[in-house]
Design a protein around this motif. Sequence first.
Motif, mmCIF file in Angstrom:
data_model
loop_
_atom_site.group_PDB
_atom_site.id
_atom_site.type_symbol
_atom_site.label_atom_id
_atom_site.label_comp_id
_atom_site.label_asym_id
_atom_site.label_seq_id
_atom_site.Cartn_x
_atom_site.Cartn_y
_atom_site.Cartn_z
ATOM 1 N N TYR A 74 0.853 -1.195 0.000
ATOM 2 C CA TYR A 74 0.000 0.000 0.000
ATOM 3 C C TYR A 74 0.884 1.239 0.000
ATOM 4 O O TYR A 74 2.099 1.178 0.224
ATOM 5 C CB TYR A 74 -0.911 0.027 1.234
ATOM 6 C CG TYR A 74 -0.230 0.497 2.499
ATOM 7 C CD1 TYR A 74 -0.279 1.840 2.874
ATOM 8 C CD2 TYR A 74 0.494 -0.380 3.301
ATOM 9 C CE1 TYR A 74 0.360 2.289 4.027
ATOM 10 C CE2 TYR A 74 1.132 0.058 4.456
ATOM 11 C CZ TYR A 74 1.063 1.395 4.813
ATOM 12 O OH TYR A 74 1.710 1.834 5.946
ATOM 13 N N LEU A 75 0.267 2.385 -0.232
ATOM 14 C CA LEU A 75 0.930 3.671 0.006
ATOM 15 C C LEU A 75 -0.096 4.682 0.479
ATOM 16 O O LEU A 75 -1.281 4.595 0.177
ATOM 17 C CB LEU A 75 1.681 4.170 -1.233
ATOM 18 C CG LEU A 75 0.929 4.579 -2.492
ATOM 19 C CD1 LEU A 75 0.407 6.006 -2.396
ATOM 20 C CD2 LEU A 75 1.839 4.474 -3.706
ATOM 21 N N ARG A 76 0.391 5.627 1.265
ATOM 22 C CA ARG A 76 -0.460 6.689 1.799
ATOM 23 C C ARG A 76 0.338 7.976 1.769
ATOM 24 O O ARG A 76 1.453 8.042 2.261
ATOM 25 C CB ARG A 76 -0.912 6.340 3.215
ATOM 26 C CG ARG A 76 -1.839 7.348 3.841
ATOM 27 C CD ARG A 76 -2.591 6.771 5.035
ATOM 28 N NE ARG A 76 -1.751 5.993 5.928
ATOM 29 C CZ ARG A 76 -2.230 5.286 6.952
ATOM 30 N NH1 ARG A 76 -3.517 5.234 7.172
ATOM 31 N NH2 ARG A 76 -1.412 4.621 7.733
ATOM 32 N N ILE A 77 -0.241 9.021 1.179
ATOM 33 C CA ILE A 77 0.434 10.308 1.035
ATOM 34 C C ILE A 77 -0.256 11.318 1.941
ATOM 35 O O ILE A 77 -1.451 11.597 1.778
ATOM 36 C CB ILE A 77 0.402 10.803 -0.419
ATOM 37 C CG1 ILE A 77 0.972 9.737 -1.364
ATOM 38 C CG2 ILE A 77 1.184 12.113 -0.561
ATOM 39 C CD1 ILE A 77 0.841 10.084 -2.833
ATOM 40 N N ALA A 78 0.481 11.852 2.902
ATOM 41 C CA ALA A 78 -0.071 12.873 3.785
ATOM 42 C C ALA A 78 -0.236 14.186 3.026
ATOM 43 O O ALA A 78 0.347 14.383 1.953
ATOM 44 C CB ALA A 78 0.841 13.069 4.993
ATOM 45 N N ASP A 79 -1.028 15.097 3.583
ATOM 46 C CA ASP A 79 -1.282 16.378 2.922
ATOM 47 C C ASP A 79 0.007 17.150 2.649
ATOM 48 O O ASP A 79 0.096 17.895 1.682
ATOM 49 C CB ASP A 79 -2.243 17.218 3.760
ATOM 50 C CG ASP A 79 -3.645 16.629 3.787
ATOM 51 O OD1 ASP A 79 -3.976 15.860 2.875
ATOM 52 O OD2 ASP A 79 -4.394 16.934 4.734
ATOM 53 N N GLY A 80 1.012 16.979 3.506
ATOM 54 C CA GLY A 80 2.271 17.680 3.306
ATOM 55 C C GLY A 80 3.212 17.013 2.321
ATOM 56 O O GLY A 80 4.304 17.516 2.064
ATOM 57 N N GLY A 81 2.808 15.850 1.770
ATOM 58 C CA GLY A 81 3.633 15.171 0.774
ATOM 59 C C GLY A 81 4.443 14.010 1.318
ATOM 60 O O GLY A 81 5.123 13.324 0.556
ATOM 61 N N GLU A 82 4.387 13.766 2.635
ATOM 62 C CA GLU A 82 5.122 12.633 3.199
ATOM 63 C C GLU A 82 4.434 11.325 2.812
ATOM 64 O O GLU A 82 3.234 11.175 2.965
ATOM 65 C CB GLU A 82 5.205 12.737 4.719
ATOM 66 C CG GLU A 82 5.977 11.589 5.366
ATOM 67 C CD GLU A 82 5.957 11.661 6.885
ATOM 68 O OE1 GLU A 82 6.658 10.856 7.519
ATOM 69 O OE2 GLU A 82 5.216 12.511 7.428
ATOM 70 N N VAL A 83 5.236 10.381 2.310
ATOM 71 C CA VAL A 83 4.703 9.100 1.847
ATOM 72 C C VAL A 83 5.131 7.989 2.802
ATOM 73 O O VAL A 83 6.304 7.893 3.170
ATOM 74 C CB VAL A 83 5.213 8.760 0.428
ATOM 75 C CG1 VAL A 83 4.618 7.429 -0.049
ATOM 76 C CG2 VAL A 83 4.868 9.878 -0.538
ATOM 77 N N LYS A 84 4.177 7.162 3.193
ATOM 78 C CA LYS A 84 4.467 5.944 3.935
ATOM 79 C C LYS A 84 3.765 4.803 3.227
ATOM 80 O O LYS A 84 2.663 4.968 2.706
ATOM 81 C CB LYS A 84 3.986 6.048 5.388
ATOM 82 C CG LYS A 84 4.758 7.047 6.225
ATOM 83 C CD LYS A 84 4.286 7.039 7.665
ATOM 84 C CE LYS A 84 5.092 8.030 8.515
ATOM 85 N NZ LYS A 84 4.640 8.037 9.935
ATOM 86 N N GLY A 85 4.413 3.638 3.204
ATOM 87 C CA GLY A 85 3.790 2.516 2.528
ATOM 88 C C GLY A 85 4.503 1.224 2.787
ATOM 89 O O GLY A 85 5.398 1.133 3.632
ATOM 90 N N ASN A 86 4.095 0.206 2.046
ATOM 91 C CA ASN A 86 4.685 -1.119 2.161
ATOM 92 C C ASN A 86 4.794 -1.706 0.766
ATOM 93 O O ASN A 86 3.861 -1.607 -0.037
ATOM 94 C CB ASN A 86 3.820 -2.011 3.063
ATOM 95 C CG ASN A 86 4.471 -3.344 3.358
ATOM 96 O OD1 ASN A 86 4.513 -4.227 2.517
ATOM 97 N ND2 ASN A 86 4.975 -3.488 4.569
ATOM 98 N N LEU A 87 5.936 -2.316 0.485
ATOM 99 C CA LEU A 87 6.193 -2.880 -0.843
ATOM 100 C C LEU A 87 5.688 -4.311 -0.973
ATOM 101 O O LEU A 87 5.868 -4.935 -2.010
ATOM 102 C CB LEU A 87 7.694 -2.831 -1.146
ATOM 103 C CG LEU A 87 8.319 -1.435 -1.198
ATOM 104 C CD1 LEU A 87 9.833 -1.529 -1.243
ATOM 105 C CD2 LEU A 87 7.793 -0.640 -2.391
ATOM 106 N N GLY A 88 5.073 -4.819 0.073
ATOM 107 C CA GLY A 88 4.607 -6.190 0.084
ATOM 108 C C GLY A 88 5.136 -6.928 1.288
ATOM 109 O O GLY A 88 4.505 -7.825 1.832
ATOM 110 N N CYS A 89 6.317 -6.517 1.729
ATOM 111 C CA CYS A 89 6.949 -7.051 2.934
ATOM 112 C C CYS A 89 7.626 -5.917 3.682
ATOM 113 O O CYS A 89 7.395 -5.724 4.864
ATOM 114 C CB CYS A 89 7.976 -8.124 2.553
ATOM 115 S SG CYS A 89 9.060 -8.628 3.907
#
Length: 264
Positions: free
Chosen positions: A71-86
Motif C-alpha cells: 500500500y501507500l499513503r500520502i499525507a497532505d504535506g507530501g510525506e509518503v508511507k507505505g509497504n512494498l509487500g513485505c
Amino acid sequence: MNTLGTLGKDKQRLAAIATLALLPLAAACGSEDAGSDSVGSGASASVSGAYWAVDEVTVDGKKSAAPANAYLRIADGGEVKGNLGCNNFGADAAFADSHVTFDKVQATEMACDGVPAGFEQTLARTLSAGDLTTEVEGDKLTLTTEDGDRVALTKEEAAPLKGTKWNITSPDADGKAHLTFDEKTGQVSGSLGCNKVKAEATVRDGSITLGTASTTRMMCDTSLMKTEKTLLGLFDSTVKYGLDHRSITLTSTNGERVSATAAE
C-alpha cells in the motif's frame, strides 16, 4: 562474481531489498515547480490523505498481482508511507497538475516469507520512474510512467473501532482469536482462540476499560491456552489502544501488547 549463488534464500532477499532501499527516485522535468504550493492542488487533493492498497503492477505489458500488505499513503504535506509487500518504505511526494513524483525513498531490509523480492523491486522501480500520471476514477487510482508502466491501486476506508471484527495476529492464535466491540451493548465479545469471551467495555480518550471476562470452559492445546492467558490479562483493567487504518494495538498497564487486523 558468483557470491549470490552461494547465499541462502534469506541472504538473497536481504541483498535484493538492500538494492531497492538504495534505489534513487528519479526527478522529473519541472520537479522544482512540482514542489511549489501553487500547482498540483487537484492531483494532491484527490490522491493525498487516503490509504491506497496496491492491486497490481504492470511492466512491459506483464501484470504482477500485489501481496495483501502492499500500500501507500500520502499525507497532505507530501510525506509518503507505505509497504512494498513485505518491507515498509517512505518517500516525499511532489504534485504538478495531474502528475506526481516520488523522491528520497527509504525502505527497510527485512527478509519475509511468501513475498517475492522481485515484486518489491518492480514496485519500487515503477514508483521511482520519475513523472507519474495520476488518474482517479471512483475508488481506483492508476499511476502511469512515461513508458506506459502502471501501478493500479484501490482506496480502502479505515476500519472503525466499534463494529469491526478484529482478528488477533499477535500473540499467535492460529487465526482463531478475535474481538468485536459493540457500540449498542457497550460490550466486547469474541474468541480467545479456544474459549468464547464477553465483557463490559468502556471506550474513552484513547483507552478501553475492560470488565471481568466471562468465558466458556473448554480445554485446548497448550499453545492456545498460553495465548488465552495473555489475552485474558487485558481484562479487569484499562488498556491503551492505537488505530492505524485497519490495524489495532492494545497495550496493557504492564506493557504487554496485543495486535489485530480488521476482518475482510
